[in-house]
Write an enzyme that holds these catalytic residues in place. Structure first.
Site, PDB file in Angstrom:
ATOM      1  N   HIS A 251       4.976   2.082 -11.597  1.00  0.00           N
ATOM      2  CA  HIS A 251       4.488   2.840 -10.385  1.00  0.00           C
ATOM      3  C   HIS A 251       3.978   4.285 -11.179  1.00  0.00           C
ATOM      4  CE1 HIS A 251       4.106   5.535  -6.960  1.00  0.00           C
ATOM      5  NE2 HIS A 251       4.868   6.272  -7.296  1.00  0.00           N
ATOM      6  N   GLU A 252       4.536   4.880 -12.040  1.00  0.00           N
ATOM      7  CA  GLU A 252       3.994   6.043 -12.754  1.00  0.00           C
ATOM      8  C   GLU A 252       2.657   5.642 -13.469  1.00  0.00           C
ATOM      9  OE1 GLU A 252       5.177   9.049 -12.323  1.00  0.00           O
ATOM     10  OE2 GLU A 252       6.376   8.350 -10.905  1.00  0.00           O
TER      11      GLU A 252
ATOM     12  N   PHE B 287       9.795   1.745 -11.555  1.00  0.00           N
ATOM     13  CA  PHE B 287       9.684   2.873 -11.940  1.00  0.00           C
ATOM     14  C   PHE B 287       8.378   3.252 -12.867  1.00  0.00           C
ATOM     15  CE2 PHE B 287      11.173   7.392 -13.627  1.00  0.00           C
ATOM     16  CZ  PHE B 287      10.548   8.110 -12.529  1.00  0.00           C
TER      17      PHE B 287
ATOM     18  N   LYS C  26      -0.116   4.428 -10.780  1.00  0.00           N
ATOM     19  CA  LYS C  26      -0.623   5.374  -9.854  1.00  0.00           C
ATOM     20  C   LYS C  26      -1.201   6.535 -10.350  1.00  0.00           C
ATOM     21  CE  LYS C  26       0.789   8.352  -5.859  1.00  0.00           C
ATOM     22  NZ  LYS C  26       1.565   8.734  -4.838  1.00  0.00           N
ATOM     23  N   HIS C  27      -0.379   7.169 -11.751  1.00  0.00           N
ATOM     24  CA  HIS C  27      -0.901   8.379 -12.360  1.00  0.00           C
ATOM     25  C   HIS C  27      -1.693   8.158 -13.589  1.00  0.00           C
ATOM     26  CE1 HIS C  27       1.245  10.417  -9.069  1.00  0.00           C
ATOM     27  NE2 HIS C  27       2.303   9.719  -9.313  1.00  0.00           N
TER      28      HIS C  27
ATOM     29  N   HIS D 173      10.007  12.952 -14.494  1.00  0.00           N
ATOM     30  CA  HIS D 173       9.581  12.143 -13.116  1.00  0.00           C
ATOM     31  C   HIS D 173       8.252  11.548 -13.461  1.00  0.00           C
ATOM     32  CE1 HIS D 173       9.057  12.189  -8.386  1.00  0.00           C
ATOM     33  NE2 HIS D 173       8.991  11.014  -9.141  1.00  0.00           N
TER      34      HIS D 173
END
Length: 248
Positions: free
Chosen positions: A133-134, A130, A137-138, A83
């Site tokens: 986003h990963e 996806f 954001k992170h 994830h």
């Protein structure tokens, strides 16, 4: 797939008791007492975090919910899927979107596509959305440890290749089933023999039953597995936990 540099992944040698399949064992460190509401601090400095959550999700459970899933093509690995790797603070909060000057650029990791398809696909939409986003954001909050987009994805894929949770569970007789229910100890005993502070997360299935959805491990800023400061609300019931098959 292209060979990747795994020198950043500094994992201790496994103990004799767990050498066959677990491959990784780490020494326990002190447990921090922090446990608070999980919230984010948008735009925080990209090097300011205490540890990172490495989260692997069980695709069978993700698909066994009311919203369902999109099965990736090509089909991913028969196991837990990545994830993300998320910088966190010891108090349970986390930074996010730390460097808007470094947007996701697929061309920088395009040669990793085979491994990304295998270990880190999206189950709910386009893969690149996806991964965008990963990273944004992170990943942009982990730049003090993983200084580029490529280094971030490279490290996460290397970590996933070395941590095969489904094999650990299978060796203990814990296998996916539509009918069998497991206890929390059925999962934790084998997982914690290799990773003593592994944390489980359960979600509700489309039939209203609890099912194993993810396993959390923690990584230090110097890229070693470490004890997790808090579970951040992650939990499963003592018994009656489903482990549904994926794509059956």
């Amino acid at each position: 797939p292209p060979e990747r540099d795994t020198t950043l992944l500094r994992l201790p040698r496994p103990s004799q008791a767990t050498m066959s399949r677990t491959a990784v064992v780490f020494a326990l460190v002190a447990v921090f007492a922090a446990s608070s509401a999980y919230h984010h601090k948008s735009g925080a400095f990209e090097g300011n975090f205490d540890y990172m959550l490495f989260v692997q999700g069980w695709p069978g459970s993700y698909c066994n919910t009311r919203q369902g899933c999109t099965v990736p093509s090509p089909h991913p690995v028969d196991g837990f899927l990545v994830h993300g790797l998320w910088p966190n603070y010891n108090d349970g909060s986390y930074p996010s979107f730390c460097n808007k000057s470094m947007p996701f650029d697929y061309s920088k990791i395009s040669d990793l596509r085979t491994s990304l398809n295998e270990y880190w696909p999206s189950l709910s939409g386009p893969d690149e959305s996806f991964w965008t986003h990963e990273w944004e954001k992170h990943g942009t909050c982990a730049l003090s440890s993983l200084s580029s987009e490529r280094q971030y994805f490279n490290f996460v894929l290397s970590l996933r290749e070395k941590i095969d949770l489904v094999s650990i569970l299978s060796d203990a007789g814990v296998t996916p089933s539509w009918t069998k229910e497991y206890s929390q100890e059925d999962f934790l005993n084998p997982l914690q023999s290799a990773f003593p502070t592994a944390v489980l997360q359960c979600t509700e299935s489309k039939d209203g039953k609890k099912q194993l959805s993810a396993v959390q491990l923690c990584v230090s800023p110097d890229l070693q597995l470490q004890d997790c400061p808090s579970s951040n609300g992650w939990s499963c019931p003592d018994s009656g936990i489903l482990f549904p098959p994926f794509n059956e």
